[in-house]
Scaffold this active site. Structure first.
Site, PDB file in Angstrom:
ATOM      1  N   GLU A  56       0.819  -1.209   0.000  1.00 55.96           N
ATOM      2  CA  GLU A  56       0.000   0.000   0.000  1.00 55.96           C
ATOM      3  C   GLU A  56       0.858   1.267   0.000  1.00 55.96           C
ATOM      4  OE1 GLU A  56      -2.938   0.487   3.290  1.00 55.96           O
ATOM      5  OE2 GLU A  56      -4.436   0.121   1.742  1.00 55.96           O
ATOM      6  N   HIS A 115       8.158 -26.477   0.655  1.00 52.74           N
ATOM      7  CA  HIS A 115       7.395 -27.508  -0.060  1.00 52.74           C
ATOM      8  C   HIS A 115       6.326 -26.880  -0.940  1.00 52.74           C
ATOM      9  CE1 HIS A 115       9.153 -30.705   2.513  1.00 52.74           C
ATOM     10  NE2 HIS A 115       9.271 -29.700   3.355  1.00 52.74           N
ATOM     11  N   LYS A 165     -14.620   1.868  -3.259  1.00 51.50           N
ATOM     12  CA  LYS A 165     -15.566   2.321  -2.227  1.00 51.50           C
ATOM     13  C   LYS A 165     -16.719   3.103  -2.852  1.00 51.50           C
ATOM     14  CE  LYS A 165     -12.030   2.714   1.390  1.00 51.50           C
ATOM     15  NZ  LYS A 165     -11.296   3.652   2.252  1.00 51.50           N
TER      16      LYS A 165
END
Lengths: 421, 421
Positions: free
Chosen positions: B269, B295, B410
């Site tokens: 960010e 792994h 938003k």
């Protein structure tokens, strides 16, 4: 059921059709022999029956004493089981708790051991090769901690799942332990629908028959040529593998986090390779959880380098009708527009809005909607990603099924503790 | 204490020294005014006292009834608290459990609510802006679910942490709730050492004074010019930001997972931005956990594109002396070379071996060794990464402290539910 859609442009040129046809031919050939995971949806059905039969054959299970199953395994021997367990746990059909011993982290091992008592626990040791250092070291620690008598009273308490003929298989035979085998031609990260996943998940009470059926019906449909979107997605990813070097899975539900971890292994270990021309290839897999990571990684997706493709996974019906109450609090009325709606509505609207904001920013996206989480839809998700990985691997001209890069570290570790260092 | 080392080559050219000097000047300037997080190690010390004073001032805390603290917050209002909680929980100095309500996921909210009873719980609502939709929606749900009487009996049970003058602050004032403020000039992802982290972590029993002291002493040392390695690391990352577009944090302990999530937000960010020249910049942060991800992701690191730098974090002394027993099991003797060694030795040897295998493959790496996990070392880790982020941001010529990219989603969400859609 799953629904698929996409925002990226796919022209469907002749060249692209050739790429898709060749990749389809490669996976069809793999299916006929060399690669075993394609056969698991059908072939593992007998394992479901075998696991259910243990409920009467195994005296500990038959007695009703067993409430917990300890899975000792790492990587392909745990990630898939955890993914399925996390997704199905909230449905309430679980009859026993699964506990995972994976990492060689002393705090984590100690903490997980403290949750268990020997009397109530069945131990399942899983290692394809049989020689995984975390798994064998933890297994020995559990033997000492719980006083497991492999030669005697606890013989029925321990199962091994491994390749036939492996060192772990020979160990199981030597002590007369219950054993299930992984087909030779099924790699660890493609093994969740083999005994690796089916045995512990069935013993935990999950509907593994439906899991296999969900995988099987998508697989059949794909090989019947009815899942063209999957070929097109693979082709798009392949064609842009340098330009879009990061492949993001943005999953809108906490319980999908272990699925994203399973995907990261499947994708990274299968495609991160030296290709047939000697080039280093492979897109970086990144797993995100919405809405949480809207407050974290999203800024980078929107404004950072345009080197990412994003797949959104959402769950249409959470089966948890939690509604945001019609409460208005002084001064924080601004978010009242969501009052009376369910959280399911909110989180899916957040998914859609975030995706739309990425589309407007020029990021290629696609979507997978899981109508409802159940064993069949989880099985479909698994085979969908396995097929996608195989297709992209075929297009990239890599060996999708080996992992030569991880050997060097093991050699160095061995040398650290032996004369060979 | 922390130790730092590196395998990448840093020439220390004149040009590099200029870059480092300029970045040092930028952060020094920030420290003098515009950016507030530099002041937190010193400035938040009074918050530790304020939180401790609540133990007598708040009648619920004083009565001993409170065993659980519910933190309602997301992103910068939860990730840092979780990171510290996870790392310090195993030390045993915790007096209350922290529970986190973050995601707008109905299953997760329902599950977390089921762990709590009103009588034993204190609720801390955290939102810098005050208008975070997840936080306000969940808060309303908790009010309804637990029957919280903000006007009456439960006034002492709810605290808000937010910017002075925010809508949440006004709400807190209107209902007479306890309130702590975040300095205006401290961004959410840099706020863990503000009231955001200090209040709940102190109430949970952690040694937040030592947390601040650990951060403060590294900060002082840095501004005294004694942490040249940090400037050099920032410079290396900056100079190779296109070539090494993926920045991996490979942490060898399960309890570091939430720290890697905090880092992903901080890094992604802050640096995923349009720079001063209009270019899209920012390296993709990836958090891995060892040995588990050996792994999984390791194959891609070794054989995939050489577009990654990797920082290894290890814990020298886990404080959990779990030893691999001297047991030899028939047919799986191959891993007996580790018998008698501790898991702490094993996991750190795995870290070293994996790192060495990357170095031999030409991947630039560096290492951070945490000698022992305690509040001071965690504080140092936090400020180390915050300073690194600020330095790289200064070099990249981005605004490290805003997040304009997240606004569009938003707006689209709001439009979905209102006439404006």
């Amino acid at each position: 059921m799953l629904r698929f859609d996409r925002d990226f442009t796919f022209e469907g040129s002749e060249a692209q059709h050739r790429v898709m046809e060749e990749a389809f031919a490669v996976v069809t050939e793999e299916h006929k022999g060399r690669i075993g995971y394609y056969d698991l949806p059908e072939g593992s059905r007998t394992l479901v029956e075998a696991a259910k039969a243990l409920e009467t054959q195994n005296s500990l299970l038959a007695s009703g004493a067993i409430t917990d199953i300890a899975v000792i395994g790492i990587g392909g021997s745990s990630l898939g089981i955890k993914a399925v367990d996390s997704l199905l746990a909230s449905r309430g059909d679980k009859t026993r708790e699964l506990h995972f011993f994976e990492n060689s982290d002393p705090i984590d091992i100690t903490r997980t051991m403290a949750k268990l008592t020997k009397e109530k626990t069945l131990f399942v040791v899983i290692s394809k090769s049989g020689g995984t250092i975390e798994t064998t070291s933890i297994f020995k620690t559990l033997i000492a901690h719980f006083g497991l008598e492999l030669d005697g009273a606890d013989r029925e308490r321990v199962f091994v799942i491994t390749d036939a003929g492996s060192s772990l298989s020979k160990f199981g035979d030597a002590y007369g332990l219950g054993q299930f085998n992984i087909p030779d031609n099924v790699g660890g990260r493609f093994s969740v629908l083999s005994a690796v996943g089916i045995i512990p998940l069935t013993l935990a009470g999950y509907d593994t028959a439906a899991l296999l059926a969900g995988a099987g019906s998508f697989l059949t449909s794909f090989f019947e040529g009815k899942e063209q979107h999957l070929l097109e997605k693979a082709c798009f990813i392949y064609e842009h593998d340098r330009e879009h070097s990061v492949n993001v899975l943005f999953s809108y539900a906490n319980d999908l986090e272990n699925f994203t971890k399973w995907y990261v292994q499947l994708w990274g270990e299968s495609l991160g390779k030296v290709d047939a021309m000697g080039s280093h290839v492979g897109m970086t897999p990144v797993g995100l959880i919405g809405s949480v990571d809207q407050h974290s990684f999203l800024q980078l997706l929107i404004e950072g380098p345009k080197d990412k493709t994003v797949t959104f996974i959402s769950i249409e019906d959470f089966g948890a009708p939690l509604v945001i109450p019609e409460i208005s609090l002084k001064h924080i009325e601004k978010t009242d527009f969501i009052n009376g709606k369910s959280f399911s509505t909110l989180i899916n609207a957040q998914c859609a809005a975030t995706r739309e904001s990425l589309v407007r920013s020029g990021v290629p996206t696609d979507g997978i909607v899981i109508e409802q989480i159940d064993a069949a839809s989880v099985g479909t998700m698994i085979i969908y990603y396995e097929l996608l990985t195989s297709l992209v691997g075929a297009m990239l001209l890599v060996n999708t099924y080996d992992q030569p890069g991880v050997e060097l570290g093991k050699v160095i570790l061995y040398e650290t503790f032996t004369d060979k260092g």
